[in-house]
Design a protein around this motif. Sequence first.
Motif, short mmCIF file in Angstrom:
data_model
loop_
_atom_site.label_atom_id
_atom_site.label_comp_id
_atom_site.label_asym_id
_atom_site.label_seq_id
_atom_site.Cartn_x
_atom_site.Cartn_y
_atom_site.Cartn_z
N ILE A 1 -7.79 -40.15 24.22
CA ILE A 1 -6.79 -40.41 25.34
C ILE A 1 -6.08 -38.55 25.44
CG2 ILE A 1 -4.37 -41.64 25.69
CD1 ILE A 1 -6.92 -42.95 26.34
N HIS A 2 -5.96 -38.03 26.34
CA HIS A 2 -5.15 -37.15 26.81
C HIS A 2 -3.94 -37.49 27.92
CE1 HIS A 2 -8.82 -35.12 27.47
NE2 HIS A 2 -9.72 -35.91 27.54
N THR A 3 -2.88 -36.42 27.89
CA THR A 3 -1.50 -36.35 27.91
C THR A 3 -0.61 -35.22 28.93
OG1 THR A 3 0.62 -37.23 27.27
CG2 THR A 3 -0.61 -35.22 25.83
N THR A 4 0.03 -35.90 30.11
CA THR A 4 0.53 -34.73 31.13
C THR A 4 2.07 -34.60 29.97
OG1 THR A 4 1.21 -36.66 32.19
CG2 THR A 4 -0.57 -35.67 32.68
N GLN B 1 -7.68 -46.24 30.46
CA GLN B 1 -9.42 -45.77 31.60
C GLN B 1 -8.78 -44.51 32.45
OE1 GLN B 1 -12.31 -46.45 30.84
NE2 GLN B 1 -12.76 -44.91 32.93
N PHE B 2 -7.53 -44.23 32.79
CA PHE B 2 -6.84 -43.65 33.70
C PHE B 2 -6.81 -41.73 32.95
CE2 PHE B 2 -3.07 -41.25 35.30
CZ PHE B 2 -3.09 -41.56 36.25
N PHE B 3 -6.10 -41.97 31.02
CA PHE B 3 -5.79 -41.21 30.40
C PHE B 3 -7.08 -40.57 29.31
CE2 PHE B 3 -1.31 -42.35 31.75
CZ PHE B 3 -1.02 -41.07 31.82
N SER B 4 -7.72 -41.55 29.91
CA SER B 4 -9.00 -41.09 29.24
C SER B 4 -10.14 -39.27 29.27
CB SER B 4 -10.62 -42.38 29.43
OG SER B 4 -10.63 -42.33 30.12
#
Length: 137
Positions: free
Chosen positions: A3-6, A78-81
């Motif tokens: 999981i990615h983050t902004t 899914q969005f942050f995958s």
Amino acid sequence: MKIHTTNYTNTLIAVADDCPASRGEIPPQKGDAKSVATLQFEMLSQKPYHYTSDDVLFQVFADRNDLTESERPAARQQFFSKGQPCFRASPLTKRYGWGVHSDENGRIALLGCETEEYEKLSSDESLQVVKAMKSSR
């Protein structure tokens, strides 16, 4: 699944060097559909330091794609995958003259580039200051 983050913490995203606005401007609405800038502005101006960057970016995605409440948890994962553009690429910081301050908890607020608070934070040595991305090369 990674999981990615902004999200940033203790950071000011300063307006882009080529930003045409000399003060924070409310993004104009064209037609019936609200733009990304309008949706982001509405969320952050109504509740400063309430949302994280991830919260705002996903909420705008969900609203623009008419996701139901039951679809949102899986869609968020899914969005942050995969990596997403952060507020350095937002029209608010690139075009409309808004800086984005992230507090120690990653909660964000808008600051017009003409304000004393923006000036104070942009010279605060305890904060990381990063510029928004330029629109032109």
